[in-house]
Motif scaffolding. Structure first.
Motif, mmCIF file in Angstrom:
data_model
loop_
_atom_site.group_PDB
_atom_site.id
_atom_site.type_symbol
_atom_site.label_atom_id
_atom_site.label_comp_id
_atom_site.label_asym_id
_atom_site.label_seq_id
_atom_site.Cartn_x
_atom_site.Cartn_y
_atom_site.Cartn_z
ATOM 1 N N ARG A 86 25.647 75.442 34.461
ATOM 2 C CA ARG A 86 24.973 76.290 33.474
ATOM 3 C C ARG A 86 23.839 77.093 34.112
ATOM 4 N N GLU A 87 23.150 76.508 35.071
ATOM 5 C CA GLU A 87 21.987 77.147 35.690
ATOM 6 C C GLU A 87 22.281 77.555 37.134
ATOM 7 N N PHE A 88 23.483 78.056 37.385
ATOM 8 C CA PHE A 88 23.896 78.328 38.757
ATOM 9 C C PHE A 88 22.988 79.326 39.468
ATOM 10 N N GLY A 89 22.589 80.371 38.777
ATOM 11 C CA GLY A 89 21.684 81.354 39.389
ATOM 12 C C GLY A 89 20.379 80.711 39.832
ATOM 13 N N GLU A 90 19.818 79.872 38.988
ATOM 14 C CA GLU A 90 18.588 79.162 39.318
ATOM 15 C C GLU A 90 18.832 78.183 40.465
ATOM 16 N N LEU A 91 19.983 77.543 40.460
ATOM 17 C CA LEU A 91 20.350 76.614 41.529
ATOM 18 C C LEU A 91 20.381 77.340 42.874
ATOM 19 N N LEU A 92 20.949 78.538 42.904
ATOM 20 C CA LEU A 92 20.975 79.320 44.137
ATOM 21 C C LEU A 92 19.566 79.608 44.640
ATOM 22 N N LEU A 93 18.681 79.955 43.747
ATOM 23 C CA LEU A 93 17.295 80.229 44.145
ATOM 24 C C LEU A 93 16.608 78.975 44.671
ATOM 25 N N LYS A 94 16.795 77.859 44.002
ATOM 26 C CA LYS A 94 16.174 76.597 44.433
ATOM 27 C C LYS A 94 16.677 76.179 45.812
ATOM 28 N N ALA A 95 17.967 76.382 46.064
ATOM 29 C CA ALA A 95 18.562 75.953 47.332
ATOM 30 C C ALA A 95 18.033 76.762 48.514
ATOM 31 N N GLN A 96 17.438 77.906 48.252
ATOM 32 C CA GLN A 96 16.873 78.713 49.334
ATOM 33 C C GLN A 96 15.630 78.062 49.931
ATOM 34 N N SER A 97 14.963 77.233 49.147
ATOM 35 C CA SER A 97 13.726 76.617 49.629
ATOM 36 C C SER A 97 13.883 75.128 49.954
ATOM 37 N N ALA A 98 14.857 74.464 49.356
ATOM 38 C CA ALA A 98 15.060 73.036 49.614
ATOM 39 C C ALA A 98 16.453 72.637 49.136
ATOM 40 N N PRO A 99 17.033 71.623 49.761
ATOM 41 C CA PRO A 99 18.342 71.147 49.291
ATOM 42 C C PRO A 99 18.267 70.668 47.837
ATOM 43 N N VAL A 100 19.355 70.864 47.122
ATOM 44 C CA VAL A 100 19.448 70.424 45.729
ATOM 45 C C VAL A 100 20.694 69.554 45.595
ATOM 46 N N GLY A 101 20.504 68.323 45.151
ATOM 47 C CA GLY A 101 21.622 67.413 44.955
ATOM 48 C C GLY A 101 22.314 67.677 43.632
ATOM 49 N N ILE A 102 23.611 67.394 43.600
ATOM 50 C CA ILE A 102 24.391 67.555 42.369
ATOM 51 C C ILE A 102 25.141 66.246 42.125
ATOM 52 N N LYS A 134 27.714 63.947 39.515
ATOM 53 C CA LYS A 134 28.730 64.012 38.468
ATOM 54 C C LYS A 134 28.968 62.586 38.016
ATOM 55 N N ASN A 135 28.879 62.381 36.727
ATOM 56 C CA ASN A 135 29.007 61.037 36.155
ATOM 57 C C ASN A 135 28.015 60.066 36.796
ATOM 58 N N GLY A 136 26.833 60.575 37.098
ATOM 59 C CA GLY A 136 25.774 59.746 37.649
ATOM 60 C C GLY A 136 25.879 59.427 39.131
ATOM 61 N N LYS A 137 26.884 59.992 39.797
ATOM 62 C CA LYS A 137 27.081 59.720 41.222
ATOM 63 C C LYS A 137 26.917 60.997 42.036
ATOM 64 N N PRO A 138 26.276 60.912 43.204
ATOM 65 C CA PRO A 138 26.106 62.106 44.031
ATOM 66 C C PRO A 138 27.453 62.621 44.546
ATOM 67 N N VAL A 139 27.684 63.931 44.382
ATOM 68 C CA VAL A 139 28.944 64.520 44.835
ATOM 69 C C VAL A 139 28.747 65.699 45.781
ATOM 70 N N ALA A 140 27.553 66.298 45.765
ATOM 71 C CA ALA A 140 27.342 67.471 46.607
ATOM 72 C C ALA A 140 25.848 67.710 46.795
ATOM 73 N N VAL A 141 25.552 68.485 47.829
ATOM 74 C CA VAL A 141 24.198 68.960 48.056
ATOM 75 C C VAL A 141 24.316 70.435 48.395
ATOM 76 N N MET A 142 23.572 71.260 47.687
ATOM 77 C CA MET A 142 23.572 72.688 47.972
ATOM 78 C C MET A 142 22.380 72.989 48.865
ATOM 79 N N VAL A 143 22.661 73.683 49.975
ATOM 80 C CA VAL A 143 21.617 74.092 50.908
ATOM 81 C C VAL A 143 21.753 75.589 51.156
ATOM 82 N N SER A 144 20.704 76.174 51.689
ATOM 83 C CA SER A 144 20.747 77.599 52.013
ATOM 84 C C SER A 144 21.718 77.836 53.163
ATOM 85 N N ALA A 145 22.168 79.072 53.294
ATOM 86 C CA ALA A 145 23.069 79.422 54.391
ATOM 87 C C ALA A 145 22.393 79.174 55.732
#
Length: 84
Positions: A11-27, A29-40
């Motif tokens: 839902r907040e993908f645009g905001e997620l992209l901005l946050k990932a530019q400054s620090a990794p953001v964990g994601i 699913k069903n309470g379990k870690p499945v991914a981490v978004m980081v900047s390029a």
């Protein structure tokens, strides 16, 4: 590290992209870690570190070969069987 659940990340993908530019953001699913978004840039740095570590291991293996620190497959299997 900030962590979002998958539906919030979607839902907040645009905001997620901005946050990932400054620090990794964990994601999660069903309470379990499945991914981490980081900047390029951070991803490229991680790739470079992995490549450097692999090169060190390859160089060490090549040095072992040069020094004769090798075993054929039969010897390796026999040593493993003796351990069991």
């Amino acid at each position: 590290m900030e962590v979002l659940n998958a539906s919030d990340a979607k839902r907040e993908f645009g905001e997620l992209l901005l946050k990932a530019q400054s620090a990794p953001v964990g994601i999660n699913k069903n309470g379990k870690p499945v991914a981490v978004m980081v900047s390029a840039k951070e991803y490229e740095q991680l790739q470079a570190l992995q490549e450097a570590a692999l090169k060190v291991e390859i160089d060490a293996g090549l040095e072992d070969i040069k020094q004769g620190n090798i075993s054929d497959g039969h010897n390796v299997i026999n040593r493993l069987r003796q351990r069991l």
